[in-house]
Design a protein around this motif. Structure first.
Motif, short mmCIF file in Angstrom:
data_model
loop_
_atom_site.label_atom_id
_atom_site.label_comp_id
_atom_site.label_asym_id
_atom_site.label_seq_id
_atom_site.Cartn_x
_atom_site.Cartn_y
_atom_site.Cartn_z
N SER A 1 -30.07 8.01 -43.55
CA SER A 1 -30.06 7.01 -44.62
C SER A 1 -31.25 6.08 -44.45
N THR B 1 -32.72 2.20 -45.88
CA THR B 1 -32.48 0.96 -46.60
C THR B 1 -33.82 0.29 -46.89
N VAL C 1 -34.66 7.08 -57.55
CA VAL C 1 -33.39 7.08 -56.82
C VAL C 1 -32.56 5.84 -57.14
N TYR C 2 -33.15 4.84 -57.77
CA TYR C 2 -32.39 3.64 -58.13
C TYR C 2 -33.09 2.94 -59.28
N CYS D 1 -31.62 -1.59 -51.65
CA CYS D 1 -30.96 -0.33 -51.96
C CYS D 1 -30.91 0.53 -50.71
N THR D 2 -29.77 1.18 -50.47
CA THR D 2 -29.62 2.13 -49.38
C THR D 2 -29.48 3.53 -49.97
N VAL D 3 -30.33 4.45 -49.53
CA VAL D 3 -30.34 5.82 -50.03
C VAL D 3 -29.75 6.72 -48.94
N ASP D 4 -28.66 7.41 -49.25
CA ASP D 4 -28.00 8.30 -48.30
C ASP D 4 -28.36 9.75 -48.59
#
Length: 730
Positions: A455, A457, A488-489, A496-499
């Motif tokens: 992940s 952030t 992605v956002y 924003c946290t991308v998993d």
């Protein structure tokens, strides 16, 4: 009048109100609908008993935001209704108007089988505001009847009723022309002249239009509203504090004796005056709305005219581009046709050559067969040597390459359309009028950007001196291999946290801001490395080079995932230890999925009773949770007892290997997605050969067990020695 129709329909049945009653929240219900949505609740679950016992109540108990109960004796006169009740647990439904309602409780079981029921209260939940209340012994009779609403509905329906027909026409009644008030009959013109001539005693009858006659026929003496507490008494006064009409008996009995009361007629006129004044203000707003609608309709007309003109210009520009593309298309097709003709010529020449040789070969074969049929040995031997040489020579002519096509079916042409497609995608309108500037590029806050496992952030902000309004941000990441960026956002948040990223991968991130005017330039690009370890590549065979396998591993710490596990799984030790409360096998997955890199984790056997068959391995996120791991095609596993183990995938059992587990044993799982293999170990010794190969996609650590087994997960471990030594073999 049509706009008023929704005000006249019940939120439960969706039809016009029938015998409407007024709830304390001022909403209305049909009396029959209110009876249908009553919910019986045990007395022990009433709001009063819940408050007395201090038990938790639902959010419905605190909907009285003004801190004044609509149901208390002091402020409303509905003292027997009680306070707000918890929302009933009966599943809700939707009425034709889309309002949630609660159906009546299920009928009780037969008296012979059921124990004596506890005392129950009737609970009614308003389907519009969802406020709940407990009814007293009067039930629905405690709610006042809304006769005014009935009168409005009656007039509305009369205004919309179909045309009245003559009551004396024998076939196909015609539309009525008049109504006789004395005869109470509707007549068409022919029937009136025939049956109701204007002479004699009938000349004194009063004939009225059908609509007026319908009203007079349906009008009945106005029903005087009666008191809900004293049904035989009419309302004569108005309680100012309770804001409700009351009768003289309510005043005498003391319920409203200390309240301020006024004459019913005076308050009626006062409230009518207040409503008229409120309507004046609303009328002004409605007038402004009508003028605004006219303005909008004029804008629609102007937009349509401008759109036609602009579309014509756009079509002309696009047609010019299409013409240029068509010309280029014709040139490219000409080259394709030349290549096509060349390929056909080569193949047809080879067909012709092969056909001639095949005819000669077939003739030789037929001749040889006829010679073999001859019974003259001396004659046969005279020509046999020559024939044998000819056969071998002909066979050699069909040697290597003769039966191979000289031309491939594929066209060795590859249209490079990427630059043109990119230009087409970038084709856009130039903003002619700029009302405000575009935002400045956001600034990535490096001290708050980090990665954890797979992940990432990211945090950003606007430049300190920027005064341009920002409506949102767009965060973009590449694919971890230096490929194209993707969104992605999109939103207003600045973090924003991308998993779900790849382990052991390097990602590039950038962000831009936007408002009504346009989009800002991108921020500086930030490079992020997921997890620990380094990327690596090997060419040829996996064992063709000496590779430091310990540098390949992507260290990941994770635990079991309660959200995706079967409900029979029991978690403890911060979700690192699991067991089961069922004798059947149940599946639990890890929280982290892997699609790249080398990963190793272990499971220690904390309890092992009655020789069960736990299974360990990896699975897809949608694996079956109520069967042994490996029973379907979504899992790759090793199941093991106290003596031996097997590999299983899609219910196929392979590679039986001696050696089992006991309490205290350790099972290791090594997922190598670079070599696309899965290997198992028991007590740090490899168990059997490589279990599975050619693995691709996203895999989650997985375990299946029953109540006889308890295991604990250990992550973030180094690669075992058996795999390190095997990888170092030349």
């Amino acid at each position: 009048m049509e706009e008023m129709e929704e005000e006249l329909k019940c939120p439960v049945c969706g039809s016009f109100y029938r015998e409407p009653i007024i709830l304390p929240c001022s909403h209305n219900l049909c009396q029959a609908c209110a009876r249908n949505i009553l919910v019986q609740t045990p007395e022990s679950e009433s709001p009063q008993s819940r408050r007395a016992s201090g038990s938790a109540v639902s959010d419905y108990d605190y909907l009285d935001l003004d801190k004044m109960s609509l149901y208390s004796e002091a402020d409303s006169g509905y003292g027997s209704y009680g306070g707000f009740a918890s929302a009933p647990t009966t599943p809700c439904q939707k009425s034709p108007n889309g309002v949630r309602v609660f159906p009546p409780a299920a009928p009780p079981p037969p008296a012979a089988l059921a124990p004596p029921p506890p005392p129950r209260n009737a609970c009614l939940t308003c389907p519009q505001c969802h406020r709940s209340l407990v009814l007293d012994e009067r039930g629905l009779r405690g709610f006042p009847r809304n006769r005014l609403l009935e009168g409005v509905i009656d007039r509305y329906q009369q205004g919309r009723a179909a045309a009245l027909r003559c009551q004396l026409c024998e076939k196909a009644p015609k539309e009525a022309a008049v109504m006789c008030e004395q005869c109470d009959v509707f007549y068409c013109d022919p029937c009136r002249l025939r049956c109701h001539p204007p002479r004699g005693p009938l000349a004194k009858h009063r004939l009225v239009p059908p609509a007026q006659g319908r009203v007079s026929r349906r009008l009945s003496p106005r029903k005087i509203s009666t008191c809900t507490d004293h049904e035989l008494e009419n309302h004569s006064m108005y309680c100012v504090q309770c804001k409700s009409p009351v009768c003289y008996q309510c005043l005498e009995e003391g319920k409203h004796s200390s309240h301020e009361v006024k004459a019913l007629g005076a308050m009626w006129k006062l409230h009518k005056s207040q409503l008229s004044q409120a309507l004046n203000g609303l009328s002004d707003r409605a007038k402004e709305a009508k003028e605004f609608l006219v303005q909008l309709r004029n804008m629609v007309q102007q937009i349509q005219e401008n759109s036609v003109e602009f579309e014509a210009c756009l079509v002309a520009q696009c047609d010019a581009l299409i013409d240029a593309l068509n010309r280029r298309k014709a040139q490219l097709l000409s080259r394709v046709n030349k290549e096509h003709e060349h390929k056909l010529k080569v193949v047809r020449d080879q067909i012709s050559h092969c056909t001639v040789k095949l005819r000669q070969t077939t003739g030789l074969m037929e001749y040889c067969l006829e010679v073999i049929k001859e019974n003259d040995p001396s004659g046969f031997l005279q020509i046999s040597d020559a024939l044998i040489r000819r056969v071998h020579l002909t066979e050699d002519q069909w040697g290597k390459g003769t039966l191979t096509p000289r031309m491939t079916t594929d066209f060795d042409l590859n249209l490079d359309n990427a630059p043109l497609l990119q230009s087409i995608h970038q084709l856009d309108f130039v903003q002619m009028k700029v009302s405000s500037p575009v935002p400045a590029p956001p600034i990535l806050q490096l001290e708050e950007c980090c990665t954890h496992n797979n992940s990432a952030t990211l945090s950003w902000k606007q430049p300190p001196l920027s005064t341009v309004q920002v409506e949102g941000y767009i965060l973009e990441l590449d694919d971890g291999n230096g490929g194209q960026f993707r969104e992605v956002y999109v939103g207003k948040e600045t973090m924003c946290t991308v998993d779900g990223l790849h382990f052991n991968s390097t990602y590039s991130a950038r962000v831009k801001a936007f408002n009504k005017t346009g989009v800002s330039p991108y921020s500086k690009t930030l490079v992020l490395q997921t997890s620990e370890g380094c990327n690596f590549e090997t060419q040829g065979s996996p064992y063709s080079q000496l590779v430091d396998i310990k540098k390949m591993v992507a260290v990941a710490w994770f635990s079991f995932d309660p959200a995706s596990a079967h409900t029979d799984i029991i978690f403890s030790n911060d979700n690192l230890t699991v067991t089961c409360n069922s004798y059947d096998d149940r599946v639990v997955l890890g929280k982290t999925g892997f699609s790249k890199g080398l990963h190793y984790w272990e499971l220690s056997i904390d309890r092992y009773d009655n020789h069960p068959d736990p299974a360990f391995g990896v699975a897809r996120i949608d694996v079956l949770k109520d069967a042994m791991l490996g029973k379907d095609d979504k899992a790759w596993a090793m199941y093991v007892d106290n003596n031996r183990s097997w590999f299983m995938h899609n219910n196929s059992h392979t590679n039986r290997t001696e050696g089992g587990i006991t309490k205290g044993a350790t099972v290791g799982v090594l997922l190598d997605l670079t070599r696309r293999t899965l290997t198992f170990s028991i007590n740090e010794d490899q168990q059997g050969p490589v279990a599975f190969e050619n693995l691709e996609g996203l895999f989650f650590p997985a375990v299946s067990l029953n109540r006889n087994v308890q295991v604990t997960l250990h992550t973030g471990l180094p690669v075992p020695e058996f795999y390190t030594s095997r990888s170092a073999m030349p």
